[in-house]
Scaffold this motif. Structure first.
Motif, PDB file in Angstrom:
ATOM      1  N   SER A 124       6.166 -15.190  19.257  1.00 15.33           N
ATOM      2  CA  SER A 124       7.092 -14.852  20.339  1.00 15.33           C
ATOM      3  C   SER A 124       6.404 -14.825  21.707  1.00 15.33           C
ATOM      4  N   GLU A 125       5.180 -14.303  21.758  1.00 14.85           N
ATOM      5  CA  GLU A 125       4.496 -14.150  23.046  1.00 14.85           C
ATOM      6  C   GLU A 125       3.166 -14.903  23.040  1.00 14.85           C
ATOM      7  N   SER A 126       2.692 -15.255  24.221  1.00 11.33           N
ATOM      8  CA  SER A 126       1.412 -15.952  24.318  1.00 11.33           C
ATOM      9  C   SER A 126       0.268 -14.984  24.021  1.00 11.33           C
ATOM     10  N   PRO A 127      -0.732 -15.413  23.250  1.00 10.85           N
ATOM     11  CA  PRO A 127      -1.869 -14.535  22.947  1.00 10.85           C
ATOM     12  C   PRO A 127      -2.591 -14.103  24.219  1.00 10.85           C
ATOM     13  N   GLY A 128      -3.151 -12.891  24.160  1.00 14.34           N
ATOM     14  CA  GLY A 128      -3.861 -12.365  25.320  1.00 14.34           C
ATOM     15  C   GLY A 128      -3.055 -11.288  26.009  1.00 14.34           C
ATOM     16  N   ALA A 129      -3.234 -11.142  27.318  1.00 16.39           N
ATOM     17  CA  ALA A 129      -2.526 -10.118  28.080  1.00 16.39           C
ATOM     18  C   ALA A 129      -1.031 -10.433  28.139  1.00 16.39           C
ATOM     19  N   TRP A 130      -0.216  -9.383  28.256  1.00 15.04           N
ATOM     20  CA  TRP A 130       1.245  -9.523  28.344  1.00 15.04           C
ATOM     21  C   TRP A 130       1.568 -10.447  29.512  1.00 15.04           C
ATOM     22  N   TRP A 131       2.100 -11.630  29.165  1.00 19.37           N
ATOM     23  CA  TRP A 131       2.258 -12.682  30.165  1.00 19.37           C
ATOM     24  C   TRP A 131       3.225 -12.309  31.273  1.00 19.37           C
ATOM     25  N   VAL A 146       6.835 -18.499  24.009  1.00 21.76           N
ATOM     26  CA  VAL A 146       5.819 -19.557  23.990  1.00 21.76           C
ATOM     27  C   VAL A 146       6.471 -20.921  23.807  1.00 21.76           C
ATOM     28  N   GLY A 147       7.482 -20.989  22.933  1.00 22.67           N
ATOM     29  CA  GLY A 147       8.134 -22.268  22.665  1.00 22.67           C
ATOM     30  C   GLY A 147       8.663 -22.929  23.917  1.00 22.67           C
ATOM     31  N   TYR A 148       9.138 -22.130  24.882  1.00 21.08           N
ATOM     32  CA  TYR A 148       9.660 -22.724  26.114  1.00 21.08           C
ATOM     33  C   TYR A 148       8.554 -23.041  27.109  1.00 21.08           C
ATOM     34  N   ALA A 177      13.075  11.313  35.432  1.00 16.19           N
ATOM     35  CA  ALA A 177      13.195  11.683  36.842  1.00 16.19           C
ATOM     36  C   ALA A 177      13.757  10.499  37.613  1.00 16.19           C
ATOM     37  N   ASP A 178      14.423  10.776  38.698  1.00 11.34           N
ATOM     38  CA  ASP A 178      15.056   9.709  39.475  1.00 11.34           C
ATOM     39  C   ASP A 178      14.086   9.154  40.514  1.00 11.34           C
ATOM     40  N   VAL A 179      12.970   8.611  40.018  1.00 11.69           N
ATOM     41  CA  VAL A 179      11.971   8.007  40.892  1.00 11.69           C
ATOM     42  C   VAL A 179      11.661   6.605  40.383  1.00 11.69           C
ATOM     43  N   LEU A 180      11.120   5.773  41.277  1.00  5.50           N
ATOM     44  CA  LEU A 180      10.929   4.354  41.003  1.00  5.50           C
ATOM     45  C   LEU A 180       9.455   3.966  41.032  1.00  5.50           C
ATOM     46  N   LEU A 181       9.119   2.933  40.276  1.00 11.36           N
ATOM     47  CA  LEU A 181       7.786   2.348  40.301  1.00 11.36           C
ATOM     48  C   LEU A 181       7.939   0.842  40.458  1.00 11.36           C
ATOM     49  N   PRO A 182       7.414   0.255  41.546  1.00  6.55           N
ATOM     50  CA  PRO A 182       7.526  -1.199  41.702  1.00  6.55           C
ATOM     51  C   PRO A 182       6.817  -1.925  40.559  1.00  6.55           C
ATOM     52  N   GLU A 183       7.436  -2.994  40.068  1.00  9.01           N
ATOM     53  CA  GLU A 183       6.871  -3.822  39.007  1.00  9.01           C
ATOM     54  C   GLU A 183       6.200  -5.058  39.627  1.00  9.01           C
ATOM     55  N   PRO A 184       5.143  -5.567  38.991  1.00  9.87           N
ATOM     56  CA  PRO A 184       4.514  -6.791  39.504  1.00  9.87           C
ATOM     57  C   PRO A 184       5.401  -8.004  39.272  1.00  9.87           C
ATOM     58  N   ALA A 185       5.213  -9.026  40.055  1.00  6.64           N
ATOM     59  CA  ALA A 185       5.989 -10.271  39.916  1.00  6.64           C
ATOM     60  C   ALA A 185       5.038 -11.447  40.059  1.00  6.64           C
ATOM     61  N   HIS A 186       4.228 -11.681  39.019  1.00  2.00           N
ATOM     62  CA  HIS A 186       3.224 -12.724  39.070  1.00  2.00           C
ATOM     63  C   HIS A 186       3.813 -14.101  38.773  1.00  2.00           C
ATOM     64  N   ASN A 187       3.086 -15.119  39.190  1.00  2.00           N
ATOM     65  CA  ASN A 187       3.390 -16.482  38.745  1.00  2.00           C
ATOM     66  C   ASN A 187       2.888 -16.615  37.313  1.00  2.00           C
ATOM     67  N   ALA A 188       3.772 -17.053  36.412  1.00  7.40           N
ATOM     68  CA  ALA A 188       3.448 -17.052  34.985  1.00  7.40           C
ATOM     69  C   ALA A 188       2.680 -18.279  34.532  1.00  7.40           C
ATOM     70  N   GLY A 189       2.368 -19.214  35.409  1.00 14.37           N
ATOM     71  CA  GLY A 189       1.578 -20.375  35.037  1.00 14.37           C
ATOM     72  C   GLY A 189       2.259 -21.225  33.974  1.00 14.37           C
ATOM     73  N   ALA A 190       1.543 -21.519  32.892  1.00 11.37           N
ATOM     74  CA  ALA A 190       2.087 -22.375  31.837  1.00 11.37           C
ATOM     75  C   ALA A 190       3.256 -21.728  31.118  1.00 11.37           C
ATOM     76  N   MET A 191       3.407 -20.411  31.239  1.00  8.58           N
ATOM     77  CA  MET A 191       4.538 -19.718  30.623  1.00  8.58           C
ATOM     78  C   MET A 191       5.747 -19.649  31.554  1.00  8.58           C
ATOM     79  N   ALA A 192       5.627 -20.189  32.754  1.00 12.64           N
ATOM     80  CA  ALA A 192       6.717 -20.111  33.729  1.00 12.64           C
ATOM     81  C   ALA A 192       8.041 -20.677  33.214  1.00 12.64           C
TER      82      ALA A 192
END
Length: 453
Positions: free
Chosen positions: A110-117, A150-152, A205-220
């Protein structure tokens, strides 16, 4: 839409945004290719989201990549039954077919090996391919539905290999531009548009944490794109069959067919075609795709039968039931303002086609054959129970089955010497005007003593 309908739609969106604690939520209803209602709650940069506010659409990217693959098939550059090795050699899963990759039945992890893509900057194809070792295949290809991001990523590489240019350039030139989706981009904020920031909402709690938005490279190709309500309404209409010059409507109908279903919890309510998710909800069979990336949820669904669809965005990692919300908006629109059937008008029928219509029998079972526009035929059991199919012409007295039991089979008309149609031969089944007509080539012959008490 009527004020009463808009009130119900607005309340459904407002309830989801409040109970799901989404920083912002935007939604639109599409009917016959046009926005008939849209609304939003919450804020993006201190203002209500607009139809041109960009959100990350995640796995909806997969459907767009799938359309690029089907274009290659329709041009004869590949076959869906081809093994991946034929076009992208050197992987450990090269025996998986293109169709299996499209429908998540390749067995690939389901997911690419290594760090959470989804939360890590992505490398190129060489890096991804090297990490997909022999244990990347988790199931026998074709055995079962196993969703594979990964398939896509692999399918994006396939498009690049066959076209000879980057998959994103192919998608832009062949799909997004022709459909007028100029605000669907790989990164946010292009064309001067306002883009929502993706957030995680604290569970206690009603507080927010910004999430990263990286370029996914080959998984894009699995989930990179950003889009707007205006653009995804065009894509929703495309999913329902308004394909412009991008794909033949028959090809998109093929993409909507269930190649596999998820029946792990009992009778199936969800399935997958060739790049499209299928959802059965409220008596409707909806088609489209959900999308999720850190900080974002998105969904596009349409009921091809009513041509009513919906698009929804939220800039939160979780909490919003995005698919249920989208399906509910479609149901609200159709329940409160059911679409009118297409207006009937007469259409010409060739005499040789008209003489085929009427009563036929498969053995003792009666069928009706109807003439449709463009030389098509519709064969249905007289009592409504049994095998029914539509057929399109492919030559003199020959038609190809389009759906049902006879999909892909050939119907041929047998005529007597004066040209009168005497029987229909459908995949060796012979249909006659009277039950077991002795003058027709009924398989096994007809008892010479005929019918008796």
């Amino acid at each position: 839409m009527l004020p009463t309908t808009e009130l119900v739609l607005n309340r459904r969106v407002a309830t989801e945004q409040a109970e799901g604690r989404a920083p912002s939520l935007a939604a639109a209803v599409v009917r016959d290719g046009e926005i008939t209602w849209w609304g939003s709650r919450g804020t993006v940069d201190g203002a209500r989201p607009e139809r041109t506010t960009q959100y990350r659409i995640g796995s909806i990217t997969k459907s767009i990549v799938a359309a690029a693959v089907l274009r290659l098939r329709d041009e004869g550059l590949l076959d869906l039954g081809d093994p991946l090795d034929k076009h992208v050699p050197g992987t450990t899963f090269g025996s998986s077919t293109i169709a299996q990759l499209l429908s998540h039945t390749s067995g690939l992890t389901s997911e690419s090996p290594g760090a959470w893509w989804e939360r890590s900057p992505g490398g190129g194809w060489t890096d991804l391919s090297a990490r997909l070792t022999a244990d990347a295949t988790k199931h026998r290809p074709g055995r079962r539905f196993h969703y594979s991001n990964v398939g896509y990523g692999v399918l994006g590489r396939l498009v690049t290999a066959v076209r000879g240019t980057d998959w994103l350039d192919v998608v832009r030139a062949e799909i997004l531009e022709p459909l007028g989706m100029r605000h669907t981009t790989p990164l946010p904020g292009e064309h001067g548009l306002v883009a929502a920031t993706g957030y995680a909402v604290h569970p206690f709690a009603d507080v927010l944490l910004p999430e990263p938005a990286h370029n996914a490279g080959a998984m894009a190709p699995a989930g990179q794109l950003w889009s707007t309500l205006d653009d995804l309404v065009r894509w929703t209409a495309f999913t329902g069959g308004r394909t412009g010059d991008v794909l033949d409507p028959g090809t998109v109908a093929e993409m909507r067919e269930a190649a596999t279903v998820d029946d792990s919890g009992g009778p199936w309510t969800a399935g997958y075609g060739l790049g499209f998710q299928l959802i059965q909800a409220g008596g409707k069979r909806l088609c489209g795709h959900t999308g999720s990336m850190p900080g974002f949820l998105a969904c596009t669904l349409i009921d091809p039968a009513t041509q009513t669809g919906a698009v929804t965005f939220a800039n939160t990692t979780s909490g919003v039931g995005i698919a249920g919300l989208t399906a509910d908006l479609i149901s609200i629109a159709d329940d409160h303002e059911p679409p009118l059937p297409a207006e009937w008008t007469p259409s010409p029928v060739e005499p040789r086609l008209l003489e085929l219509t009427g009563l036929w029998h498969w053995g003792p079972k009666p069928y009706h054959l109807y003439a449709l526009p463009d030389g098509w035929l519709n064969l249905t059991p007289a009592d409504g129970a049994g095998r029914a199919s539509r057929f399109r012409p492919i030559g003199d007295d020959r038609w190809l089955g389009l759906d049902g039991y006879y999909a892909g089979e050939t119907l041929t008309v047998g005529r007597v010497s004066d040209g009168t149609p005497a029987y229909l031969d459908l995949a060796t089944f012979v249909f006659t005007r009277t039950p077991y007509d002795p003058k027709a080539p009924v398989p096994g012959g007809v008892d010479p003593e005929g019918w008796r008490a």
